[in-house]
Design a protein around this motif. Structure first.
Motif, short mmCIF file in Angstrom:
data_model
loop_
_atom_site.label_atom_id
_atom_site.label_comp_id
_atom_site.label_asym_id
_atom_site.label_seq_id
_atom_site.Cartn_x
_atom_site.Cartn_y
_atom_site.Cartn_z
N LYS A 95 59.05 73.00 -21.81
CA LYS A 95 59.48 71.80 -22.53
C LYS A 95 58.28 71.04 -23.08
N THR A 97 54.71 70.10 -25.00
CA THR A 97 54.21 70.36 -26.36
C THR A 97 53.08 71.38 -26.29
N THR A 98 52.72 71.89 -27.45
CA THR A 98 51.56 72.79 -27.52
C THR A 98 50.33 72.10 -26.95
N PHE A 99 50.14 70.85 -27.34
CA PHE A 99 48.95 70.10 -26.92
C PHE A 99 48.89 69.99 -25.40
N GLU A 100 49.99 69.55 -24.83
CA GLU A 100 50.02 69.37 -23.37
C GLU A 100 49.82 70.72 -22.66
N CYS A 102 48.32 73.59 -23.76
CA CYS A 102 46.95 74.08 -23.88
C CYS A 102 46.03 73.26 -22.98
N GLY A 103 46.22 71.96 -23.04
CA GLY A 103 45.37 71.07 -22.25
C GLY A 103 45.43 71.40 -20.77
N GLY C 26 47.67 63.42 -28.24
CA GLY C 26 47.35 64.49 -29.17
C GLY C 26 48.59 65.26 -29.58
N TYR C 27 48.54 65.81 -30.80
CA TYR C 27 49.62 66.70 -31.23
C TYR C 27 49.00 67.90 -31.93
N SER C 28 49.44 69.10 -31.56
CA SER C 28 48.87 70.30 -32.13
C SER C 28 49.96 71.14 -32.77
N VAL C 100 41.74 71.43 -28.02
CA VAL C 100 42.78 70.70 -27.30
C VAL C 100 42.38 70.57 -25.82
N LEU C 103 39.78 67.89 -25.44
CA LEU C 103 40.38 66.56 -25.60
C LEU C 103 41.14 66.17 -24.33
N TYR C 104 41.84 67.15 -23.79
CA TYR C 104 42.64 66.92 -22.59
C TYR C 104 41.76 66.52 -21.43
N ILE C 108 42.95 62.73 -23.08
CA ILE C 108 43.99 62.63 -24.11
C ILE C 108 45.08 63.64 -23.82
N HIS C 109 46.28 63.18 -23.66
CA HIS C 109 47.36 64.08 -23.29
C HIS C 109 48.33 64.28 -24.45
N GLY C 110 49.32 65.16 -24.22
CA GLY C 110 50.33 65.39 -25.23
C GLY C 110 51.43 64.34 -25.14
N ASN C 111 52.20 64.22 -26.20
CA ASN C 111 53.36 63.32 -26.14
C ASN C 111 54.35 63.88 -25.14
N ILE C 113 58.05 64.81 -24.08
CA ILE C 113 59.26 65.19 -24.82
C ILE C 113 60.45 64.92 -23.93
#
Ligand SMILES: Nc1ncnc2c1ncn2[C@@H]1O[C@H](COP(=O)(O)OP(=O)(O)O)[C@@H](O)[C@H]1O
Ligand SMILES: [Mg+2]
Lengths: 120, 310, 114
Positions: A95, A97-100, A102-103, C26-28, C100, C103-104, C108-111, C113
């Protein structure tokens, strides 16, 4: 990194049934452009993507990628899963995101693919 | 261990399969009264190195490119085929098991054997070493559907059955505009290369290049074909389509250049990286294109280490 | 976190825009439609798209900036538009996964969902 660890980190759901717990995932890669994934000099072991069509599996197949993770809860259709199974590619969905995704994987020690070793 | 298992399975298949299952049935023949001078056309046009000589459905000899060359050297081009052909020829029957053919190839070292029907002794086909290999590969494919796990390798075919050089040809047809089927040819080729025991790096490079080219056929043309030739030194892959062609080939080869329509981009292609990728992963790439006629892409991947013995 | 600090720590090359602004998360993505649907205000956007439309998308979503990966250079017209609209475009040699990741690690985290 073992598949089970990745499954946990990404809070993922496995769509391809049982997987080989011994498979080692060493290199991560994320893209929504398949030509870019194909351009990496060495095989990446996991591909994280927001794209869910059959070409993602074909790309993983020709590029020797063992694990595909579809992000943002996107559910691929059955054809895609079947093709993956047939080619021994494990499919996860998460669920996140790509960002989360990968991070989290990077932070947990998964190495990144590199783009420029191609020309060596 | 795995390799032993493979060899056993292949040996089994050489008993199970009949010559009739693998031989080439669509054969070219010549008559014994034909002048040698006309032989050239038959051999060159059909790209074959020998042809059976038949009178009234009866096989009377076989004439080869060597015979033709000899006549050329000795200026005997007016001689008839019957004067120069080999008369005392070894043949096989269509209902014999493949293993008989394997043994005969070993014993005589010929490149091909004519195949007769046992009943009326008529010529019904011709068999070469590469027919045997292709037949076995095809059978292996249907025997094992998920044999990838078994990791068996058919590389031993080359060791066990064939002494001379072998050229294998694999042909795939690609439908235009059908993205569901795109990738079938390249993934099929990949599987075949794997079975042939090529090294993973070579297989990956060949598969990626073919895949990008296949995607281009699907994205930009109404269809085409992919033909792979494999010999002990290289993999040559030819990708052809019948149009619309590329107006400026130089430009098309530049990274980032793309005319991909929206539907191609939404599927994850069309960033202008396809042809550059192909160039990166191959040892040689030749792209020729004529607008409205079509595009011809030839790529070569060298095999320094042909077989992958593990 | 301020974009200025990110630029400094990750050694990004700034080719347009004012980088003194806050980054929320962040958004990728390499799919513009996906970014339009799911990116949020003040996100830093990681992509390999260099087409001029990325500026329009960043503008629409009020993104904090765009990082182009793998050494990609923006098209000339993209750059021009980004200057006009004051959208920061930053360049890195690193691939998406790695930038990414870094950054993490900086927090900096992801949004999230729902
Ligand atoms: N078989 C082909 N027939 C016609 N045009 C082609 C063909 N292959 C490539 N092209 C042209 O060359 C361009 C570059 O191709 P490529 O490098 O694969 O990038 P992409 O497919 O991402 O655009 C394509 O956009 C298209 O205009
Ligand atoms: Mg292409």
């Amino acid at each position: 990194m073992k598949l089970m660890e990745i499954e946990e980190i990404l809070e993922a759901e496995v769509l391809t049934g049982e997987y080989d717990p011994e498979i080692e995932i060493e290199i991560g890669c994320s893209s929504d452009l398949m030509s870019e994934v194909l351009a990496y000099g060495e095989p990446c072991s996991i591909l994280l993507t927001g794209l869910t069509n059959i070409q993602v599996i074909n790309t993983a197949n020709v590029a020797d990628i063992k694990l595909v993770c579809f992000v943002m809860g996107k559910i691929p259709d059955e054809k895609i899963i079947n093709l993956a199974k047939k080619n021994d590619i494990t499919v996860f969905i998460t669920k996140l995101t790509t960002f989360e995704s990968c991070g989290r994987l990077y932070k947990n020690g998964l190495k990144s693919c590199s783009y420029f070793d191609l020309d060596k | 261990m795995d390799n032993n298992k493979t060899t056993t399975k292949i040996q089994e298949l050489t008993y199970e399969l009949k010559i009739d299952d693998v031989m080439c049935k669509n054969i070219e023949t010549v008559s014994s009264k034909m002048p040698i001078s006309q032989l050239r056309d038959v051999l060159y046009k059909k790209r074959i190195s020998g042809v059976p000589v038949v009178n009234d459905d009866k096989l009377v000899g076989i004439v080869s490119i060597e015979d033709f060359i000899k006549c050329m050297e000795q200026e005997e081009m007016d001689a008839l085929v019957e004067d120069k052909m080999t008369k005392n020829i070894k043949t096989l029957y269509a209902d014999e098991p493949l293993v008989h053919a394997v043994k005969k190839f070993e014993k005589y070292g010929f490149g091909r054997f004519p195949v007769l029907s046992r009943k009326d002794k008529k010529l019904v086909g011709i068999i070469t070493k590469s027919d045997i290999i292709k037949g076995i590969l095809k059978k292996l494919e249907s025997v094992y559907h998920d044999e990838e796990e078994r990791r068996y390798r058919a590389s031993h075919i080359f060791n066990d059955i064939v002494a001379d050089e072998v050229f294998l040809k694999f042909q795939y047809f690609v439908e235009g505009k059908n993205f569901d089927k795109a990738g079938e040819a390249s993934t099929g080729l990949k599987k075949t290369l794997y079975r042939l025991g090529l090294s993973p790096d070579i297989i990956r490079r060949a598969a990626i290049s073919t895949y990008e080219a296949e995607i281009n056929i699907v994205a930009y043309t109404d269809g085409g074909e992919i033909i792979a030739y494999i010999d002990p030194h290289q993999i040559k892959i030819i990708i052809i389509d019948k149009g619309p062609g590329i107006p400026d080939v130089e430009k098309a080869l530049q990274p980032g250049f793309s005319t991909a329509p929206g539907w191609v981009r939404e599927l994850g292609f069309g960033a202008g990286m396809g042809l550059p990728n192909i160039k990166k992963f191959t040892d040689k790439m030749t792209l020729r294109s004529t607008v409205e006629k079509g595009t011809h892409l030839e790529i070569i991947i060298k095999l320094s280490d042909y077989r992958n013995e593990d | 976190m301020n974009l200025k600090d990110i630029v400094k720590m990750l050694d990004l090359k700034v080719v347009s825009g004012d980088i003194d602004r806050e980054v929320s998360a962040g958004y990728s993505s390499d799919l513009l439609s996906d970014v339009i649907a799911n990116a949020q205000k003040d996100n830093i956007w990681i992509t390999l798209q260099i087409h001029v439309n990325i500026v329009a998308v960043a503008n629409l979503q009020e993104l904090a900036g765009i990082i182009l990966v793998n050494g990609r250079q923006p098209e000339q017209i993209t750059l021009k538009k980004a200057e006009q609209e004051n959208i920061p475009i930053l360049l890195t040699e690193l691939p998406t996964f790695e930038i990414v990741g870094k950054l993490y690690e900086m927090g900096i985290h992801g949004n999230s969902i729902n």
